[in-house]
Design a protein around this motif. Structure first.
Motif, PDB file in Angstrom:
ATOM      1  N   SER A 108       0.829  -1.205   0.000  1.00  0.00           N
ATOM      2  CA  SER A 108       0.000   0.000   0.000  1.00  0.00           C
ATOM      3  C   SER A 108       0.858   1.246   0.000  1.00  0.00           C
ATOM      4  O   SER A 108       0.419   2.303  -0.448  1.00  0.00           O
ATOM      5  N   SER A 109       2.050   1.126   0.591  1.00  0.00           N
ATOM      6  CA  SER A 109       2.919   2.301   0.603  1.00  0.00           C
ATOM      7  C   SER A 109       4.359   1.841   0.454  1.00  0.00           C
ATOM      8  O   SER A 109       4.741   0.744   0.897  1.00  0.00           O
ATOM      9  N   SER A 110       5.152   2.654  -0.224  1.00  0.00           N
ATOM     10  CA  SER A 110       6.581   2.374  -0.364  1.00  0.00           C
ATOM     11  C   SER A 110       7.277   3.722  -0.393  1.00  0.00           C
ATOM     12  O   SER A 110       6.988   4.557  -1.237  1.00  0.00           O
ATOM     13  N   ARG A 111       8.192   3.933   0.573  1.00  0.00           N
ATOM     14  CA  ARG A 111       8.819   5.249   0.712  1.00  0.00           C
ATOM     15  C   ARG A 111      10.335   5.124   0.682  1.00  0.00           C
ATOM     16  O   ARG A 111      10.898   4.198   1.270  1.00  0.00           O
ATOM     17  N   TYR A 112      10.975   6.092   0.013  1.00  0.00           N
ATOM     18  CA  TYR A 112      12.437   6.102  -0.072  1.00  0.00           C
ATOM     19  C   TYR A 112      12.986   6.915   1.102  1.00  0.00           C
ATOM     20  O   TYR A 112      12.676   8.090   1.260  1.00  0.00           O
ATOM     21  N   GLY A 113      13.800   6.271   1.919  1.00  0.00           N
ATOM     22  CA  GLY A 113      14.450   6.950   3.040  1.00  0.00           C
ATOM     23  C   GLY A 113      15.923   7.126   2.762  1.00  0.00           C
ATOM     24  O   GLY A 113      16.516   6.395   1.967  1.00  0.00           O
ATOM     25  N   SER A 114      16.513   8.092   3.430  1.00  0.00           N
ATOM     26  CA  SER A 114      17.888   8.476   3.113  1.00  0.00           C
ATOM     27  C   SER A 114      18.791   8.365   4.337  1.00  0.00           C
ATOM     28  O   SER A 114      18.382   8.652   5.455  1.00  0.00           O
ATOM     29  N   ILE A 115      20.031   7.952   4.071  1.00  0.00           N
ATOM     30  CA  ILE A 115      21.019   7.761   5.144  1.00  0.00           C
ATOM     31  C   ILE A 115      22.297   8.482   4.739  1.00  0.00           C
ATOM     32  O   ILE A 115      22.753   8.355   3.597  1.00  0.00           O
ATOM     33  N   LEU A 116      22.906   9.192   5.677  1.00  0.00           N
ATOM     34  CA  LEU A 116      24.218   9.815   5.425  1.00  0.00           C
ATOM     35  C   LEU A 116      25.302   8.817   5.778  1.00  0.00           C
ATOM     36  O   LEU A 116      25.320   8.278   6.886  1.00  0.00           O
ATOM     37  N   ILE A 117      26.224   8.579   4.846  1.00  0.00           N
ATOM     38  CA  ILE A 117      27.288   7.610   5.123  1.00  0.00           C
ATOM     39  C   ILE A 117      28.483   7.921   4.227  1.00  0.00           C
ATOM     40  O   ILE A 117      28.445   7.693   3.019  1.00  0.00           O
ATOM     41  N   SER A 118      29.526   8.451   4.814  1.00  0.00           N
ATOM     42  CA  SER A 118      30.610   9.026   4.003  1.00  0.00           C
ATOM     43  C   SER A 118      31.401   7.982   3.213  1.00  0.00           C
ATOM     44  O   SER A 118      32.009   8.311   2.199  1.00  0.00           O
ATOM     45  N   SER A 119      31.434   6.740   3.653  1.00  0.00           N
ATOM     46  CA  SER A 119      32.277   5.762   2.939  1.00  0.00           C
ATOM     47  C   SER A 119      31.619   5.217   1.667  1.00  0.00           C
ATOM     48  O   SER A 119      32.280   4.546   0.873  1.00  0.00           O
ATOM     49  N   TYR A 120      30.325   5.454   1.471  1.00  0.00           N
ATOM     50  CA  TYR A 120      29.670   5.016   0.229  1.00  0.00           C
ATOM     51  C   TYR A 120      29.785   6.114  -0.822  1.00  0.00           C
ATOM     52  O   TYR A 120      29.742   7.307  -0.468  1.00  0.00           O
ATOM     53  N   PRO A 121      29.879   5.736  -2.102  1.00  0.00           N
ATOM     54  CA  PRO A 121      29.980   6.758  -3.138  1.00  0.00           C
ATOM     55  C   PRO A 121      28.817   7.749  -3.025  1.00  0.00           C
ATOM     56  O   PRO A 121      27.681   7.336  -2.836  1.00  0.00           O
ATOM     57  N   THR A 122      29.119   9.015  -3.107  1.00  0.00           N
ATOM     58  CA  THR A 122      28.213  10.171  -2.960  1.00  0.00           C
ATOM     59  C   THR A 122      27.855  10.475  -1.500  1.00  0.00           C
ATOM     60  O   THR A 122      27.129  11.422  -1.231  1.00  0.00           O
ATOM     61  N   GLY A 123      28.303   9.652  -0.558  1.00  0.00           N
ATOM     62  CA  GLY A 123      28.063   9.951   0.853  1.00  0.00           C
ATOM     63  C   GLY A 123      26.626   9.738   1.309  1.00  0.00           C
ATOM     64  O   GLY A 123      26.240  10.197   2.392  1.00  0.00           O
ATOM     65  N   GLN A 124      25.862   9.030   0.490  1.00  0.00           N
ATOM     66  CA  GLN A 124      24.441   8.841   0.810  1.00  0.00           C
ATOM     67  C   GLN A 124      23.999   7.505   0.259  1.00  0.00           C
ATOM     68  O   GLN A 124      24.499   7.047  -0.768  1.00  0.00           O
ATOM     69  N   ILE A 125      23.060   6.861   0.955  1.00  0.00           N
ATOM     70  CA  ILE A 125      22.466   5.608   0.462  1.00  0.00           C
ATOM     71  C   ILE A 125      20.984   5.647   0.854  1.00  0.00           C
ATOM     72  O   ILE A 125      20.622   6.312   1.818  1.00  0.00           O
ATOM     73  N   GLY A 126      20.169   4.945   0.100  1.00  0.00           N
ATOM     74  CA  GLY A 126      18.748   4.956   0.410  1.00  0.00           C
ATOM     75  C   GLY A 126      18.200   3.555   0.627  1.00  0.00           C
ATOM     76  O   GLY A 126      18.869   2.548   0.376  1.00  0.00           O
ATOM     77  N   PHE A 127      16.967   3.541   1.107  1.00  0.00           N
ATOM     78  CA  PHE A 127      16.253   2.273   1.280  1.00  0.00           C
ATOM     79  C   PHE A 127      14.796   2.517   0.916  1.00  0.00           C
ATOM     80  O   PHE A 127      14.328   3.670   0.925  1.00  0.00           O
ATOM     81  N   LEU A 128      14.110   1.461   0.560  1.00  0.00           N
ATOM     82  CA  LEU A 128      12.676   1.559   0.291  1.00  0.00           C
ATOM     83  C   LEU A 128      11.950   0.775   1.372  1.00  0.00           C
ATOM     84  O   LEU A 128      12.112  -0.455   1.472  1.00  0.00           O
ATOM     85  N   MET A 129      11.207   1.479   2.202  1.00  0.00           N
ATOM     86  CA  MET A 129      10.413   0.799   3.225  1.00  0.00           C
ATOM     87  C   MET A 129       8.980   0.700   2.713  1.00  0.00           C
ATOM     88  O   MET A 129       8.346   1.713   2.410  1.00  0.00           O
ATOM     89  N   SER A 130       8.503  -0.530   2.609  1.00  0.00           N
ATOM     90  CA  SER A 130       7.197  -0.783   2.001  1.00  0.00           C
ATOM     91  C   SER A 130       6.287  -1.478   3.016  1.00  0.00           C
ATOM     92  O   SER A 130       6.699  -2.441   3.672  1.00  0.00           O
ATOM     93  N   GLU A 131       5.068  -0.992   3.107  1.00  0.00           N
ATOM     94  CA  GLU A 131       4.137  -1.509   4.117  1.00  0.00           C
ATOM     95  C   GLU A 131       2.873  -2.039   3.462  1.00  0.00           C
ATOM     96  O   GLU A 131       2.365  -1.452   2.501  1.00  0.00           O
ATOM     97  N   LYS A 132       2.373  -3.139   4.014  1.00  0.00           N
ATOM     98  CA  LYS A 132       1.109  -3.676   3.503  1.00  0.00           C
ATOM     99  C   LYS A 132      -0.051  -2.850   4.028  1.00  0.00           C
ATOM    100  O   LYS A 132      -0.989  -2.554   3.319  1.00  0.00           O
ATOM    101  N   LYS A 133       0.000  -2.514   5.311  1.00  0.00           N
ATOM    102  CA  LYS A 133      -1.104  -1.754   5.939  1.00  0.00           C
ATOM    103  C   LYS A 133      -0.511  -0.655   6.815  1.00  0.00           C
ATOM    104  O   LYS A 133      -0.395  -0.821   8.039  1.00  0.00           O
TER     105      LYS A 133
END
Ligand code: SAM
Length: 315
Positions: free
Chosen positions: A241-266
């Motif tokens: 029902s929902s899927s949202r992109y969240g962001s994390i600051l992390i200097s050792s990954y290229p561009t200093g940022q990585i994301g995740f998709l948190m998806s919920e049924k309800k």
């Protein structure tokens, strides 16, 4: 992490002999160089080249097929966010599945939650797990009696898993694509973890209030973010029902940022902000606090730059 052309080279730096060897991850967008003193471990497994190198700033660093996976200095950011966002979002996560994450860090964070009765951990490569057990402090997570380790392909495992079984699934996979020495794009073992059929199966094996969190690359590399935008659409198409992109600051990954998709049924069944505060306080009371995650990020992590919001969600 992230879709970059990665080259791991242990090249002697004669100008800096006291620092030692050099690990380099070179991308189309930028490179990261870490001084290594010298490589601690190198092994070719059946699936990937595993290396542990050491940097004076980042500490020990896990590298798979030339791509940096985590560092002792900032692995807390990625792994706490991957684990705690869905774990706190769910009212009472009891049965958890961790896919990938052979370093064991996500697993160790999930286990901090007292509601957890069982965790199935499935990773393709036992050699990654053995290496991380040896080199990283969180490598004891598999000793917890609630954990069952499965050495298998994550997509295959999920295909055969029972319907409606899990409360939370965290997919901490390496990148689905990379580049060979000639600069051609190649599909990596985790490619199957981003296929539509796999997303359908993930949806099927989650309970009615189940929550999925998957590694979703950086928003700062256009092809990566385009990939994340497509994955989100597919997750919605298969029934979340929902899927949202969240962001994390992390200097050792290229561009200093990585994301995740948190998806919920309800999403309407998720924990209230007050309950999240209380559960977080309870973790702190028993010495299981976090250093990057805190409850305000349960909302704030999803605030993106305006252009990224428009690209991900439309106007
Ligand atoms: N946090 C890291 C990142 O974002 O780059 C990922 C870390 S974790 C070490 C990635 C894990 O995914 C590895 O242990 C690898 O063996 C596992 N993996 C890759 N493909 C897989 C598959 N098809 N099924 C299960 N595990 C897989």
């Amino acid at each position: 992490c992230s879709a970059v052309k990665a080259i791991s080279s242990s090249t002697s730096m004669s100008a800096l002999p006291e620092v030692g060897e050099l690990f380099e991850e070179t991308g189309f967008y930028q490179s990261i160089r870490l001084f290594d003193e010298p490589p601690l471990f190198t092994k070719q497994s059946a699936f990937q080249r595993i290396e542990v190198v050491r940097s004076p700033y980042y500490g020990k660093v896990l590298v798979l097929d030339g791509v940096l996976q985590l560092t002792e200095k900032d692995a807390n950011a990625y792994n706490e966010m991957m684990a705690h966002l869905p774990m706190f979002q769910h009212r009472s996560p009891q049965r958890v599945l961790v896919i990938g994450g052979g370093d064991g860090y996500v697993l160790s964070e999930v286990l901090k939650h007292e509601s957890v009765l069982s965790v199935d951990h499935v990773d393709l490569d036992v050699e990654v797990i053995e290496t991380c057990r040896k080199f990283f402090s969180w490598g004891d997570a598999w000793k917890d009696p609630r954990v069952t380790l499965h050495i298998a392909d994550g997509a295959e495992f999920v295909r055969n898993a029972p319907t409606g079984y899990y409360d939370v699934i965290v997919q901490d996979s390496s990148d689905p694509w990379g580049w060979d020495e000639s600069g051609n794009m190649v599909e990596l073992p985790s490619k199957v973890l981003y296929a539509r059929e796999h997303f359908e199966n993930l949806h099927r094996i989650l309970g009615q209030d189940g929550i999925l969190n998957i590694q979703a690359e950086t928003l700062q590399i256009p092809s990566d973010f385009a990939g994340a935008t497509e994955w989100r659409q597919t997750l919605l198409d298969v029934g979340f029902s929902s899927s949202r992109y969240g962001s994390i600051l992390i200097s050792s990954y290229p561009t200093g940022q990585i994301g995740f998709l948190m998806s919920e049924k309800k999403p309407d069944l998720s924990t209230s902000p007050r309950d999240i505060q209380q559960r977080f306080a309870a973790l702190k009371m028993v010495g299981k606090s976090t250093s990057y995650y805190h409850p305000r990020l349960q909302v704030g992590a999803f605030d993106l730059p305006y252009w990224a919001e428009q690209q991900m969600y439309g106007d």
